[in-house]
Design an enzyme around this catalytic site. Sequence first.
Site, PDB file in Angstrom:
ATOM      1  CB  SER A 197      29.066  -6.905   6.209  1.00 56.57           C
ATOM      2  OG  SER A 197      28.073  -7.572   6.973  1.00 56.57           O
ATOM      3  CB  THR A 255      -0.930   0.028   1.227  1.00 52.77           C
ATOM      4  OG1 THR A 255      -0.150  -0.153   2.415  1.00 52.77           O
ATOM      5  CG2 THR A 255      -1.982  -1.075   1.143  1.00 52.77           C
ATOM      6  CG  ASP A 307      10.637  -1.800   4.383  1.00 52.23           C
ATOM      7  OD1 ASP A 307       9.493  -1.914   4.864  1.00 52.23           O
ATOM      8  OD2 ASP A 307      11.086  -2.553   3.502  1.00 52.23           O
ATOM      9  N   GLY A 354      16.634 -11.673   4.141  1.00 56.93           N
ATOM     10  CA  GLY A 354      15.725 -12.410   3.276  1.00 56.93           C
ATOM     11  C   GLY A 354      14.440 -12.841   3.939  1.00 56.93           C
ATOM     12  CB  SER A 391      12.849  -3.798   6.773  1.00 58.00           C
ATOM     13  OG  SER A 391      13.285  -2.578   6.249  1.00 58.00           O
TER      14      SER A 391
END
Length: 397
Positions: free
Chosen positions: A77, A45, A188, A135, A139
């Site tokens: 990371s 939405t 998000d 995944g 978010s």
Amino acid sequence: MSWTGPGDPADVVAGLVATFEQVYDARPDLVGRAPGRVNLMGEHTDYNAGLVLPVALPHSTWAAVRRRDDDLVRVRSLQQDLGWQGTIGSCGPGGPQGWAAYAVGVLWALGPGLGEQGRAVPGLDILIDSTVPVGAGLSSSAALECAVATAVVGALDLDLDLDRRRAVVAAAIRAETEVVGAPTGGMDQTVAMLAEAGTALLLDFDTGTSRPVALGLARNGLRLLVTDTRVAHALVDGGYAQRRADCEEAARQLGVPTLRHATPEQADHLADDRLRRRARHVTTEIRRVELVAEAIEAHDRAALTRLVLASHLSMRDDFEISCPELDAAVDTAVEAGALGARMTGGGFGGSTVALVPEERVEAVARAIDARFVRDGFAAPAHLLAEPSDGAGTAWRP
């Protein structure tokens, strides 16, 4: 039973700072943090200028950064084997790929200046750690973008006030759309920057306004149980983009700027069956967001149960973004005692969210595990979504 914990923030930060010193042979200037999110109501939405009702998770992404004297950017990371390095000028479209595009694309999107001071984004050394499942439709990408941007704002000695939080949201959306190539609606990134502990955030993408909705979960003896089905969720594989294109075409045929300005009755007059079902989902889902916010504030459990189930059926049948694992988790959660359950996120895998009486949490999680074994699915993981604060500085020396 597998539970995904958010980690102790102090331990995460201490470990990240120590590892940064090992990797870059220097201490970071600071550590920024941004949360993942679970959406209680309002899927697909946001890009239709509609309403959404997300909650920030305690599961977060942390970005340790140190300013450099040149324009080199180096990013690593703790969740990835390979890092990336390049110049500030190479952080934009056509440059970084994969996970690094989220991390450094936001540097490009922040532009030549931040706020009235016009401070340029410098070269940086960046190290990432995260407890947001990747995944899972929770978010992790927006958490990465917003953690890095928050750290950069801090490294430039700028206040993370409301205007700058909104600037970070805009930069993160642009990075994901133009650098990563994933069409994001902005929910998000917005909740990552604007969330308040103990509340959901009611966002209106037509007016650009938002307000917190107090959930009162503990007072009402309820918990938000999130189940990661372990079915990989990706926004760049075409399914999300096709749904967005369908919505735009439906709005064009209805003669409205977006489906926010259409009604379910108008949607039912579309001649094309697929477009009719897509528009029916969006128009009814927008209304469900309003009703869920009202039901939460009125402590109306019966209405919540009805609305949450209707949302999942709409996503399964009209928007066609569910999958057998998501359906099994939803059905089993309700059978085992949840007040309501639905898939959450962009779909095609990812997670479900269930509103569960506190004394039934373990039983519901065990029932879902047993169902997945019986159906031959990979074992799911569970987490508890404690409504948490938005992004901020997690550490300074």
